[in-house]
Design a protein around this motif. Structure first.
Motif, short mmCIF file in Angstrom:
data_model
loop_
_atom_site.label_atom_id
_atom_site.label_comp_id
_atom_site.label_asym_id
_atom_site.label_seq_id
_atom_site.Cartn_x
_atom_site.Cartn_y
_atom_site.Cartn_z
N TYR A 1 0.86 -1.18 0.00
CA TYR A 1 0.00 0.00 0.00
C TYR A 1 0.90 1.23 0.00
CZ TYR A 1 -2.94 3.69 1.94
OH TYR A 1 -3.59 4.87 2.16
N GLU A 2 0.72 2.13 -0.96
CA GLU A 2 1.49 3.37 -1.00
C GLU A 2 0.75 4.39 -0.13
OE1 GLU A 2 3.98 6.18 -4.08
OE2 GLU A 2 2.33 4.98 -4.88
N SER A 3 1.23 4.57 1.10
CA SER A 3 0.56 5.42 2.08
C SER A 3 0.79 6.90 1.83
CB SER A 3 1.00 5.06 3.49
OG SER A 3 2.40 5.20 3.62
N SER A 4 1.89 7.23 1.20
CA SER A 4 2.19 8.59 0.76
C SER A 4 3.17 8.45 -0.41
CB SER A 4 2.78 9.43 1.91
OG SER A 4 3.94 8.82 2.42
N PRO A 5 3.33 9.47 -1.22
CA PRO A 5 4.19 9.31 -2.40
C PRO A 5 5.59 8.80 -2.02
CG PRO A 5 2.98 11.37 -2.55
CD PRO A 5 2.73 10.80 -1.16
N GLY A 6 5.93 7.63 -2.59
CA GLY A 6 7.24 7.05 -2.37
C GLY A 6 7.37 6.19 -1.13
N THR A 7 6.34 6.11 -0.30
CA THR A 7 6.37 5.27 0.90
C THR A 7 5.39 4.12 0.71
OG1 THR A 7 6.98 7.12 2.32
CG2 THR A 7 6.05 5.19 3.40
N HIS A 8 5.93 2.91 0.71
CA HIS A 8 5.14 1.71 0.44
C HIS A 8 5.16 0.83 1.68
CE1 HIS A 8 5.48 2.78 -3.85
NE2 HIS A 8 6.68 3.20 -3.48
N ARG A 9 3.98 0.48 2.17
CA ARG A 9 3.85 -0.33 3.39
C ARG A 9 3.36 -1.72 2.99
NH1 ARG A 9 3.75 2.98 8.04
NH2 ARG A 9 4.05 5.15 7.47
N GLY A 10 4.14 -2.74 3.36
CA GLY A 10 3.79 -4.11 3.02
C GLY A 10 3.18 -4.85 4.19
N PHE A 11 2.14 -5.61 3.91
CA PHE A 11 1.48 -6.40 4.96
C PHE A 11 1.01 -7.72 4.40
CE2 PHE A 11 -1.67 -3.76 2.95
CZ PHE A 11 -2.76 -4.58 2.78
N CYS A 12 0.88 -8.72 5.26
CA CYS A 12 0.36 -10.02 4.85
C CYS A 12 -1.13 -9.89 4.59
CB CYS A 12 0.63 -11.05 5.95
SG CYS A 12 -0.13 -12.67 5.59
N ARG A 13 -1.55 -10.30 3.41
CA ARG A 13 -2.97 -10.17 3.08
C ARG A 13 -3.83 -11.23 3.74
NH1 ARG A 13 -1.43 -11.00 -2.43
NH2 ARG A 13 -1.53 -13.20 -2.98
N VAL A 14 -3.22 -12.24 4.38
CA VAL A 14 -3.99 -13.25 5.09
C VAL A 14 -4.30 -12.78 6.51
CG1 VAL A 14 -3.98 -15.63 5.98
CG2 VAL A 14 -3.03 -15.13 3.71
#
Length: 143
Positions: free
Chosen positions: A63-76
């Motif tokens: 998920y790109e929470s702000s320009p250039g910052t990407h937050r990764g999470f387990c979709r399960v």
């Protein structure tokens, strides 16, 4: 240096860090608080070349929470896994950076947070009670 392993809550995502963790801090920014559902996020930086997926990379949603910052999470299970900051999002340029939450590590990382950052955004219901330095935003390299 021994490797450090981490995983999500359901165990579907697993990763290994083979290099040093850097700049461990407690981040109080609004986005970290919301991502973790907590008063702050304890995190450390990782050189992207030292971060390796062991399994479940396909389960990670970004998920790109702000320009250039990407937050990764387990979709399960929804566990935060790793965040990536593009060089373009770093003031004055820079290199790609990864951040991992210390709470997702399965092994002792061998580091402890050295400061509280983005204290200006701190949850009003939380009181910082330790003696770590506090910064209103993030300290510059000159701080």
């Amino acid at each position: 240096m021994p490797s450090i392993r981490g995983s999500c809550l359901c165990g579907g995502v697993q990763y290994e860090i083979t290099g040093p963790l850097q700049a461990a801090a407690n981040c109080h920014c609004t986005m970290c608080r919301k991502q973790h559902g907590a008063a702050f996020r304890s995190r450390a930086g990782v050189n992207p070349a030292d971060f390796h997926w062991l399994q479940g990379e396909n389960l990670v949603t970004i998920y790109e929470s702000s320009p250039g910052t990407h937050r990764g999470f387990c979709r399960v299970c929804g566990s935060p896994v790793a965040n990536r900051i593009d060089p373009s999002a770093v003031t004055g340029g820079g290199v790609e950076r990864l951040g991992v939450q210390l709470g997702g590590l399965d092994d002792d990382p061998g580091v402890r947070p050295i400061a509280h950052v983005f204290v200006a955004d701190k949850a009003p219901w939380f009181t910082i009670t330790d003696d770590l330095p506090q910064f209103q935003t993030v300290p510059s390299a000159k701080s």
